[in-house]
Write a protein that holds these residues in place. Structure first.
Motif, short mmCIF file in Angstrom:
data_model
loop_
_atom_site.label_atom_id
_atom_site.label_comp_id
_atom_site.label_asym_id
_atom_site.label_seq_id
_atom_site.Cartn_x
_atom_site.Cartn_y
_atom_site.Cartn_z
N ALA A 35 0.74 -1.27 0.03
CA ALA A 35 0.05 0.04 -0.07
C ALA A 35 0.97 1.08 -0.06
N PRO A 36 1.79 1.46 0.97
CA PRO A 36 2.60 2.64 0.91
C PRO A 36 3.36 2.87 -0.53
N ALA A 37 3.60 1.77 -1.25
CA ALA A 37 4.37 1.77 -2.48
C ALA A 37 3.27 2.23 -3.49
N MET A 38 2.06 1.73 -3.46
CA MET A 38 1.09 2.10 -4.47
C MET A 38 0.79 3.52 -4.29
N LEU A 39 0.65 3.99 -3.02
CA LEU A 39 0.58 5.65 -3.12
C LEU A 39 1.68 6.47 -3.52
N ALA A 40 3.02 5.95 -3.33
CA ALA A 40 4.21 6.46 -3.85
C ALA A 40 4.00 6.55 -5.53
N VAL A 41 3.64 5.60 -5.98
CA VAL A 41 3.54 5.39 -7.57
C VAL A 41 2.49 6.56 -7.95
N LEU A 42 1.46 6.58 -7.33
CA LEU A 42 0.46 7.59 -7.71
C LEU A 42 0.97 9.10 -7.60
N ALA A 43 1.62 9.24 -6.43
CA ALA A 43 2.47 10.47 -6.46
C ALA A 43 3.35 11.03 -7.49
N ALA A 62 5.76 -6.54 -6.83
CA ALA A 62 5.66 -5.74 -8.14
C ALA A 62 5.48 -4.11 -7.69
N GLN A 63 4.52 -3.89 -6.82
CA GLN A 63 4.23 -2.38 -6.25
C GLN A 63 5.29 -1.92 -5.84
N ASN A 64 6.13 -2.73 -4.90
CA ASN A 64 7.14 -1.81 -4.05
C ASN A 64 8.38 -1.74 -5.19
N GLY A 65 8.61 -2.44 -6.31
CA GLY A 65 9.81 -2.28 -7.15
C GLY A 65 9.33 -1.13 -7.81
N THR A 66 8.00 -0.92 -8.19
CA THR A 66 7.57 0.13 -9.24
C THR A 66 8.05 1.49 -8.30
N ALA A 67 7.67 1.46 -6.97
CA ALA A 67 7.74 2.98 -6.21
C ALA A 67 9.33 3.09 -6.12
N ALA A 68 9.98 2.34 -6.05
CA ALA A 68 11.42 2.28 -6.08
C ALA A 68 12.05 3.19 -7.26
N VAL A 69 11.45 2.67 -8.42
CA VAL A 69 11.72 3.22 -9.74
C VAL A 69 11.19 4.92 -9.77
N TYR A 70 10.03 5.11 -9.19
CA TYR A 70 9.60 6.39 -9.32
C TYR A 70 10.48 7.31 -8.36
N LEU A 71 10.95 6.83 -7.22
CA LEU A 71 11.73 7.67 -6.32
C LEU A 71 13.11 7.89 -7.00
N VAL A 72 13.60 7.21 -7.67
CA VAL A 72 14.85 7.47 -8.54
C VAL A 72 14.64 8.28 -9.58
N VAL A 73 13.50 8.61 -10.15
CA VAL A 73 13.45 9.15 -11.57
C VAL A 73 13.11 10.60 -10.86
N VAL A 74 12.01 10.90 -9.81
CA VAL A 74 11.96 12.13 -9.44
C VAL A 74 12.95 12.51 -8.47
N GLY A 75 13.80 11.95 -7.96
CA GLY A 75 15.10 12.21 -7.04
C GLY A 75 16.09 12.92 -8.22
N ARG A 76 16.23 12.20 -9.33
CA ARG A 76 17.25 12.93 -10.17
C ARG A 76 16.72 14.24 -10.97
N GLY A 77 15.29 14.39 -11.06
CA GLY A 77 14.86 15.45 -11.61
C GLY A 77 14.93 16.58 -10.41
#
Length: 457
Positions: A148-156, A206-221
């Motif tokens: 669930a925390p990962a799902m919400l991170a993916v939304l954001a 799968a959801q936790n892995g996806t959230a990790a990807v978004y954190l990396v992408v937004v962090g770089r930006g």
């Protein structure tokens, strides 16, 4: 002469907004469709181990969608806020708002997990299914809440990128994540015979892995823009209060879906199983049509942020046309594919009969749904959440009356889906009424309500 006339007609049918809509909507379409497609795959996998696990998946999925979906403002509100700042030329402020959205998502996700874990049996029990279906649903919900925390991170994270007018990256991430999800589900459920628990574990991983990807992408930006990734408490409070009306709107929407699923569950195992499959198909179509709404959020926010109310109006009119046309197209696709769809889920003859009837209603709903989703996205992009909250409650009240009529008259699954159509038509009426006015066309980097839209020179 005939060819020349055809070319003139095609040219006349085009709009200056088409290129911009396509650039955002096509990748958004792929990203949005990826998730329900793989949820359909999950249903197909679970359906092969029995009707009861399939019914349990239907109940648990609705419960999880509700718990997480209430926070959809993390995507929608973030998209609108980031797009407005981008339109006003404030790129750094746009990314700062995106980072605030991610922190807010993490906090809400922890609360959802902490509250949902001990209450999982009571939550699924409220749907009123049989003891066997409820037990399966509780197992799925508890395990999937770990994501669930990962799902919400993916939304954001998705909202940040959409607001920055990037819908391609979410497409790539969604496709990769959902391929992993299907592989995990097939392996754990059919290969290792973990049952419905295997499906839940595959989804959570799968959801936790996806959230990790978004954190990396937004962090770089954020690093490139010189924006700190540390939490900004003032920004978090602003994001939380700004999303309050969207939460009300989403709760009203989710309540209609919950009521529908609960009534179907009380009609028996065959009814909830047929409803589960029909709703997955409906969700797939909804996500497909919602691609234009996602473009609407980003485009409307950017136009209004840049002070171009006329451009926002023109783009809205064009997207309404697109929504209606594609709604007709998807409705025809459902009608054509209807005889073969039950076979994809290996359903029993009783479930098949119910499903075939409901699919006719699903097909007929699509033109109205196409317009509803577009207008909802446009008004979210405009920051018109207060109107969406009030009318969401009104639409829910109308649906509650229709749903109560189904229960008191002992109507079946077809009657339930007709009541669901009443709710959809009510949304169409309230959204169209608002779109025809000018009260939502408020310009500026930050939306400030007023009696008339501000115009910039």
């Amino acid at each position: 002469m005939g060819a020349s006339r055809a070319r003139r007609l095609i040219a006349a049918a085009r709009s200056p907004q088409d290129g911009e809509i396509l650039r955002l909507a096509v990748p958004a379409f792929g990203a949005l469709v990826a998730e329900p497609l793989f949820l359909l795959a999950d249903s197909a996998i679970v359906g092969r181990i029995g009707t009861v696990p399939l019914g349990g998946l239907g109940v648990a999925s609705q419960a999880l969608t509700t718990l997480v979906g209430i926070s959809i403002f993390l995507a929608y509100g973030t998209t609108a806020a980031v797009a407005r700042q981008l339109g006003a030329g404030n790129t750094k402020a746009a990314i700062r708002q995106g980072v605030d959205g991610l922190w807010l998502a993490a906090m809400i996700g922890v609360v959802v997990l902490a509250a949902g874990w001990p209450l999982a049996p009571a939550i699924v029990g409220a749907f009123g299914g049989t003891a066997a279906v409820t037990a399966q649903a509780a197992t799925y919900l508890r395990i999937s809440l770990l994501g669930a925390p990962a799902m919400l991170a993916v939304l954001a994270g998705t909202g940040v990128l959409r607001g920055l007018q990037d819908t391609r990256t979410p497409l790539l991430v969604a496709v990769a994540a959902n391929v992993v999800n299907v592989v995990l589900n097939a392996t754990l459920v059919l290969g290792l015979h973990w049952g419905i628990a295997g499906s839940a574990w595959g989804t959570a991983i799968a959801q936790n892995g996806t959230a990790a990807v978004y954190l990396v992408v937004v962090g770089r930006g954020a690093r490139r823009a010189g924006v700190s990734f540390a939490p900004d408490w003032a920004g978090l409070r602003t994001a939380a209060f700004a999303g309050a009306s969207l939460v009300v709107r989403t709760i009203a929407l989710q309540a209609a879906l919950i009521i529908t699923t609960a009534i179907a569950a009380r009609q028996g195992d065959a009814a909830i199983a047929a409803h589960q499959v029909a709703f997955r198909i409906w969700g797939l179509l909804a996500f497909a049509l919602d691609a234009i709404a996602i473009a609407g959020q980003a485009i409307t926010g950017r136009y209004l942020g840049a002070g171009d109310a006329a451009g926002a109006r023109a783009a809205t009119n064009r997207m309404i046309t697109w929504g209606a046309v594609y709604g007709v197209f998807f409705g025809l696709v459902v009608l054509i594919a209807r005889p073969w769809l039950p076979d994809l889920f290996a359903v029993t003859p009783q479930v098949r009969g119910l499903l075939l009837g409901v699919l006719i209603i699903v097909a007929v709903q699509q033109p109205a749904a196409g317009v509803v989703f577009v207008l909802d996205g446009v008004l979210i992009g405009a920051g018109d959440q207060d109107y969406l909250a009030v009318t969401g409650l009104l639409n829910l009240a109308i649906f509650a009356v229709a749903a109560a009529a189904v229960v008191t008259s002992h109507g079946g699954l077809i009657a339930l889906w007709i009541a669901f159509s009443v709710w959809l038509l009510s949304r169409l009426a309230t959204l169209t009424l608002r779109a025809r006015s000018s009260r939502w066309l408020i310009t500026g980097a930050v939306r400030v309500s007023g009696p008339r839209p501000a115009q910039r020179s």
